[in-house]
Scaffold this motif. Structure first.
Motif, PDB file in Angstrom:
ATOM      1  N   ALA A 353     -19.612   8.942   7.844  1.00  0.00           N
ATOM      2  CA  ALA A 353     -18.406   8.746   7.042  1.00  0.00           C
ATOM      3  C   ALA A 353     -17.215   9.341   7.778  1.00  0.00           C
ATOM      4  O   ALA A 353     -17.364  10.213   8.653  1.00  0.00           O
ATOM      5  N   ARG A 354     -16.032   8.879   7.400  1.00  0.00           N
ATOM      6  CA  ARG A 354     -14.810   9.455   7.961  1.00  0.00           C
ATOM      7  C   ARG A 354     -13.674   9.286   6.965  1.00  0.00           C
ATOM      8  O   ARG A 354     -13.532   8.216   6.348  1.00  0.00           O
ATOM      9  N   LEU A 355     -12.883  10.355   6.803  1.00  0.00           N
ATOM     10  CA  LEU A 355     -11.653  10.242   6.027  1.00  0.00           C
ATOM     11  C   LEU A 355     -10.617   9.569   6.915  1.00  0.00           C
ATOM     12  O   LEU A 355     -10.342  10.038   8.027  1.00  0.00           O
ATOM     13  N   LEU A 356     -10.024   8.492   6.440  1.00  0.00           N
ATOM     14  CA  LEU A 356      -9.072   7.717   7.248  1.00  0.00           C
ATOM     15  C   LEU A 356      -7.628   8.051   6.933  1.00  0.00           C
ATOM     16  O   LEU A 356      -6.779   8.039   7.823  1.00  0.00           O
ATOM     17  N   ALA A 357      -7.320   8.315   5.657  1.00  0.00           N
ATOM     18  CA  ALA A 357      -5.923   8.567   5.293  1.00  0.00           C
ATOM     19  C   ALA A 357      -5.834   9.177   3.911  1.00  0.00           C
ATOM     20  O   ALA A 357      -6.633   8.859   3.025  1.00  0.00           O
ATOM     21  N   ASP A 358      -4.852  10.059   3.744  1.00  0.00           N
ATOM     22  CA  ASP A 358      -4.407  10.474   2.427  1.00  0.00           C
ATOM     23  C   ASP A 358      -3.081   9.769   2.183  1.00  0.00           C
ATOM     24  O   ASP A 358      -2.210   9.762   3.058  1.00  0.00           O
ATOM     25  N   ALA A 359      -2.929   9.162   1.008  1.00  0.00           N
ATOM     26  CA  ALA A 359      -1.773   8.288   0.796  1.00  0.00           C
ATOM     27  C   ALA A 359      -1.275   8.371  -0.639  1.00  0.00           C
ATOM     28  O   ALA A 359      -1.934   8.933  -1.521  1.00  0.00           O
ATOM     29  N   ARG A 360      -0.109   7.786  -0.849  1.00  0.00           N
ATOM     30  CA  ARG A 360       0.406   7.509  -2.185  1.00  0.00           C
ATOM     31  C   ARG A 360       0.508   5.999  -2.311  1.00  0.00           C
ATOM     32  O   ARG A 360       1.209   5.350  -1.529  1.00  0.00           O
ATOM     33  N   ILE A 361      -0.213   5.430  -3.267  1.00  0.00           N
ATOM     34  CA  ILE A 361      -0.193   3.986  -3.479  1.00  0.00           C
ATOM     35  C   ILE A 361       0.837   3.673  -4.560  1.00  0.00           C
ATOM     36  O   ILE A 361       0.761   4.201  -5.673  1.00  0.00           O
ATOM     37  N   TYR A 362       1.793   2.840  -4.226  1.00  0.00           N
ATOM     38  CA  TYR A 362       2.849   2.481  -5.179  1.00  0.00           C
ATOM     39  C   TYR A 362       2.391   1.306  -6.038  1.00  0.00           C
ATOM     40  O   TYR A 362       1.987   0.259  -5.521  1.00  0.00           O
ATOM     41  N   VAL A 363       2.443   1.512  -7.341  1.00  0.00           N
ATOM     42  CA  VAL A 363       1.949   0.533  -8.304  1.00  0.00           C
ATOM     43  C   VAL A 363       3.017   0.319  -9.363  1.00  0.00           C
ATOM     44  O   VAL A 363       3.636   1.286  -9.832  1.00  0.00           O
ATOM     45  N   PRO A 364       3.292  -0.941  -9.773  1.00  0.00           N
ATOM     46  CA  PRO A 364       4.253  -1.173 -10.858  1.00  0.00           C
ATOM     47  C   PRO A 364       3.877  -0.399 -12.106  1.00  0.00           C
ATOM     48  O   PRO A 364       2.695  -0.174 -12.384  1.00  0.00           O
TER      49      PRO A 364
END
Length: 372
Positions: A353-364
């Protein structure tokens, strides 16, 4: 609005992981949020974070577990592609591999030396899994050298074990038979084994169906309508449908098994017939799986322990511990241990396994696409 999320690769799948505190607890609200975040009404998922394939349009919601002996709970979501819906009835072993690494990396489970054990409960099915995460030197690593068939990329080693994969009842055979004939439409009956271990799975004897079990992706794609028919015919016999319900395309999982033959993987790697024990070609939803889902691998290995199953007839009889599966991506070895009366109580697969990204997903707002 924006939602914190972490993208992980577990085995040959990619999965967005969400902390339960950041998303709705109500299943309907959560589904609307995921559909909007993934762009799941669009078959290419262009306006969202979905990967537009069954192995890359997945999600899981993770939380600390209140249950004794369980570290984390996770709710798995197979996000539809172009359907605007989410399938909630199954589990994903590859995503569980990512959940194990995530739990250690995010401090949900403390590091315990060179290896850290994470005990996980899949809320969808109640399955309990154990991930042994490589934390050599007491350090959580973001990169590693462990590889799995289907990708040349390395990752952090995670040994994934399914505990009591047939469930508390130990009902490995939903119909009580290791193999039987299944009629699909007006065609001649097919010889199949219906097994519930890891996931409900129906395995078709490829030779009896005029196939090899080592079909190319193109041939498997052409066989999707036929294999869907197999799935839908098996579902009521396996107790997966309530009266009046229409069969879905998540469970039972469906595929072909056949004898070993030499083949070449999509990455150009040659696989000899003597390198493995049984050929396996599975569907993931309504597409050929590029390797094999781990829940399906568990079911094939469990079937290999049963006298008379379509798997043991290919291997020459029930196998002890290890069964090597020839998948489109290469050989996946599955180990069955603590076997009692033909029932494995622990089934293990080595993954990465690998962590690829920490993000903020913008959702309406409200999780629904807004009109212009």
């Amino acid at each position: 609005m924006h939602i914190p999320a972490t993208l992980v690769r577990g085995g040959t799948s990619k999965c967005w992981l969400f902390n339960q505190v950041d998303v709705p607890a109500d299943r309907g609200d959560l589904e609307r949020l995921l559909v909007a975040a993934y762009g799941a009404t669009d078959p290419v998922e262009l306006d969202g974070v979905g990967g537009a394939t069954p192995t890359t349009s997945k999600a899981a919601v993770v939380s600390a577990s209140p249950r004794p002996g369980i570290d984390v709970d996770y709710l798995f979501a197979q996000v539809g592609i172009g359907t605007g819906s989410v399938e909630w009835t199954s589990n994903c072993g590859n995503c569980a591999t990512g959940v194990a690494l995530y739990a250690v990396a995010k401090g949900l489970v403390p590091v315990t030396g060179d290896q850290t054990r994470v005990v996980m409960r899949n809320i969808n099915t109640g399955a309990v899994l154990e991930g042994i995460v490589d934390t050599q030197g007491g350090v959580v690593r973001h990169f590693g050298r462990q590889t799995v068939p289907g990708t040349r990329a390395g990752g952090v080693a995670v040994g994934l074990t399914f505990r009591d994969p047939a469930g508390d009842s130990g009902r490995l055979l939903p119909t009580g038979r290791a193999a039987q004939d299944l009629r699909v439409g007006a065609a001649e009956p097919l010889r199949v084994s219906m097994v519930a271990a890891g996931a409900p799975v129906v395995l078709v004897d490829a030779a009896g169906a005029g196939r090899t079990g080592a079909e190319t992706e193109e041939r498997m794609r052409a066989d999707v309508p036929w294999l869907r028919g197999v799935r839908h015919a098996a579902a009521p016999l396996m107790g997966l449908l309530r009266p009046g319900e229409e069969p879905g395309d998540a469970v039972p999982k469906v595929g072909l098994v056949g004898p070993p033959v030499p083949y070449t993987t999509p990455l150009g790697e040659r696989v000899a017939a003597e390198d493995y024990d049984v050929s396996v070609r599975m569907l993931s939803m309504n597409a050929p799986h590029p390797a094999i889902g781990l829940t399906s691998a568990v079911a094939v290995a469990a079937a290999g322990l049963l006298e008379g199953s379509v798997v043991s007839r290919i291997t020459g009889g029930p196998r002890d511990e290890w069964l090597r599966l020839g998948t489109p991506a290469g050989v996946v070895a599955v180990r069955c241990t603590d076997v009692r009366d033909g029932l494995p109580h622990r089934v293990t697969v080595q993954r990465a396994a690998r962590l690829l990204a920490d993000a903020r997903i913008y959702v309406p707002e409200g999780g629904q696409p807004q009109a212009a």
